[in-house]
Design a protein around this motif. Sequence first.
Motif, short mmCIF file in Angstrom:
data_model
loop_
_atom_site.label_atom_id
_atom_site.label_comp_id
_atom_site.label_asym_id
_atom_site.label_seq_id
_atom_site.Cartn_x
_atom_site.Cartn_y
_atom_site.Cartn_z
N VAL A 161 0.87 -1.17 0.00
CA VAL A 161 0.00 0.00 0.00
C VAL A 161 0.91 1.23 0.00
O VAL A 161 1.61 1.49 0.98
CB VAL A 161 -0.94 0.00 1.21
N ASP A 162 0.91 1.93 -1.10
CA ASP A 162 1.86 3.01 -1.35
C ASP A 162 2.01 3.97 -0.18
O ASP A 162 3.11 4.27 0.27
CB ASP A 162 1.42 3.76 -2.61
N VAL A 163 0.89 4.44 0.37
CA VAL A 163 0.96 5.47 1.41
C VAL A 163 1.34 4.91 2.77
O VAL A 163 1.48 5.68 3.73
CB VAL A 163 -0.37 6.26 1.51
N LEU A 164 1.52 3.61 2.89
CA LEU A 164 2.01 3.02 4.14
C LEU A 164 3.50 2.77 4.08
O LEU A 164 4.05 2.08 4.95
CB LEU A 164 1.28 1.71 4.43
N GLY A 165 4.17 3.32 3.07
CA GLY A 165 5.61 3.13 2.92
C GLY A 165 6.34 4.45 2.82
O GLY A 165 5.82 5.44 2.30
N LEU A 166 7.56 4.48 3.32
CA LEU A 166 8.39 5.68 3.24
C LEU A 166 8.91 5.93 1.83
O LEU A 166 9.16 7.08 1.46
CB LEU A 166 9.59 5.53 4.19
N LYS A 167 9.05 4.88 1.06
CA LYS A 167 9.60 4.98 -0.29
C LYS A 167 8.72 5.89 -1.15
O LYS A 167 7.53 5.63 -1.32
CB LYS A 167 9.67 3.59 -0.91
N PRO A 168 9.27 6.96 -1.71
CA PRO A 168 8.42 7.95 -2.38
C PRO A 168 7.69 7.42 -3.61
O PRO A 168 6.58 7.88 -3.90
CB PRO A 168 9.40 9.06 -2.76
N ASP A 169 8.28 6.46 -4.32
CA ASP A 169 7.58 5.91 -5.48
C ASP A 169 6.99 4.54 -5.17
O ASP A 169 6.59 3.81 -6.06
CB ASP A 169 8.50 5.83 -6.70
#
Length: 539
Positions: free
Chosen positions: A400-408
Amino acid sequence: MATTQLVLPSATRRQLLVGATAVAATGLTAGRASAGTFAAPAAPSAPAYLASSTSVAAQPARVHGWAADTWRSLVAMTHPKTGLPADNITESLAPGDRSGYTSPTNIAGYLWSAVVARELGIISKAECTKRLIQTLNTVLRMEHHTPSGMYYNWYDEATGEKLTTWPTDGNRVYPFCSSVDNGWLGAALKVVMSSDKGAAPLAKRLFSRMRWDMFYDKNAARKPGLIYGGFYPGTPPNTNDFALGNTIGVGPDVWYTKNHHYDTTVSETRITSYLGIITGQIPPSQYFAMWRTFPGDCGWNWQEMQPVGQNRTYLGVEVFEGAYTYRGMHIVPGWGGSMFEELMPDVFVPESSWAPRSWGLNHPLHVRAQREHGLIEADYGFWGFSPSSNPAGGYREYGVDVLGLKPDGYFSDQENTDVQLAYDGCRDALNPTPTFGDGVVTPHASFLAMMHEPGQAFANLAKIQDELKAYGRGGFFDAVAVRSGTIARRYLSLDQAMIMGAIGNVMADNVIRRAFSTPDVERALRPVIGVEEFGAGIA
């Protein structure tokens, strides 16, 4: 093969639900200077698909069947002469379709899966011991980095020889010792040491020679006290990205990953930190050296969103207890927002009960967030996102994109739908109202979630089997794209082993947690992780 139908005791169900309910029951909260005080999340309601009488406890035979089929795939992956499991196998489960390579993580997963298969009555005690001894004898003779006791990344599962050329394309392989791969092997050895008397001496012999401080970089340039990604005993392919050194002072210098440290706490590599702490080879303060989130000022506005939080100090280390905000929840993110990062170490350590103000809040919130992303925000109708086979071919990281620090991000769909929220005074939002495409779910993510949301995870898995037909003779296929219906029709040994570990905890009285988290482990680790207060909670 046994067909025992297991009944999940009510006491075990209560223990498994501790992450979602016990914090609220005891009145614990997580305070934050910037956003007040948050209560623990309420116990989530069951989805419409799940009838009130349908749960893990009510249908143990179905879960037992999933475990038996999953074990079948692991047996098919395992070479009969070495006891080493292949990395993956096709849906045929034919010996000729094994991958031709294996890793310390794959070997580890087979070891703990055998213990679960025994506890579930799928195999006998004698067969379990025989399998464990065969595999451990092979591991004992395998070439490894002798000064540290650590194993290389890739071996031939048919012979146990380290790989110097890749079996599929003939490219050169540079033997590398990975901190996280060896961490899983160490965890599995601890499980065997506690759970199988016949194999315990071999497991103890292997574990006792492993030096976890070989990966400990107390002088890391950006943030002292981190774990290296690993090292090359010989010259690496590109020396510019590596630095010679030797943290234990035994044997010749090795080439460390100077530009790669594991620096976030929501990461699978915390199992390596745990092993270093419980053996006394790494100081407990190392646990607090890792980021919870990066700082919230504009200099860090490349991260996924602006965190909220406050600074606290533990064991002399100042920690920014940051969290991301998603659907009314404050959650400490991982690097990519995957279930694997969040919950894999929780298979071994009862993190929710030992650390109720940190993991006891974050684990159920992360599971809930993944569920709400799949069912509500993205409207896939299914959930559970983690690195897995790509239904379109190959392997890919999902999350889930917004649960990760990685910007992309680790994205949840094939279209790589990217979201970045506004960073106050620093950056505008990117795609704040996204339209998601062909979401990809992997069953192992839901099995990990079953340790915290048994009913909801069971319902999701039943739908994946019944509606998406992502199931074969070896259990659930590795991943499925929910809108196109495209299935990654193969089995990965690590993902199958995560399924077995989670089922073992849910259906067999936390068998893997009990085997790993012995009284000596609890004495060393619980006081360290138990003092922390994350910024997680309900906004």
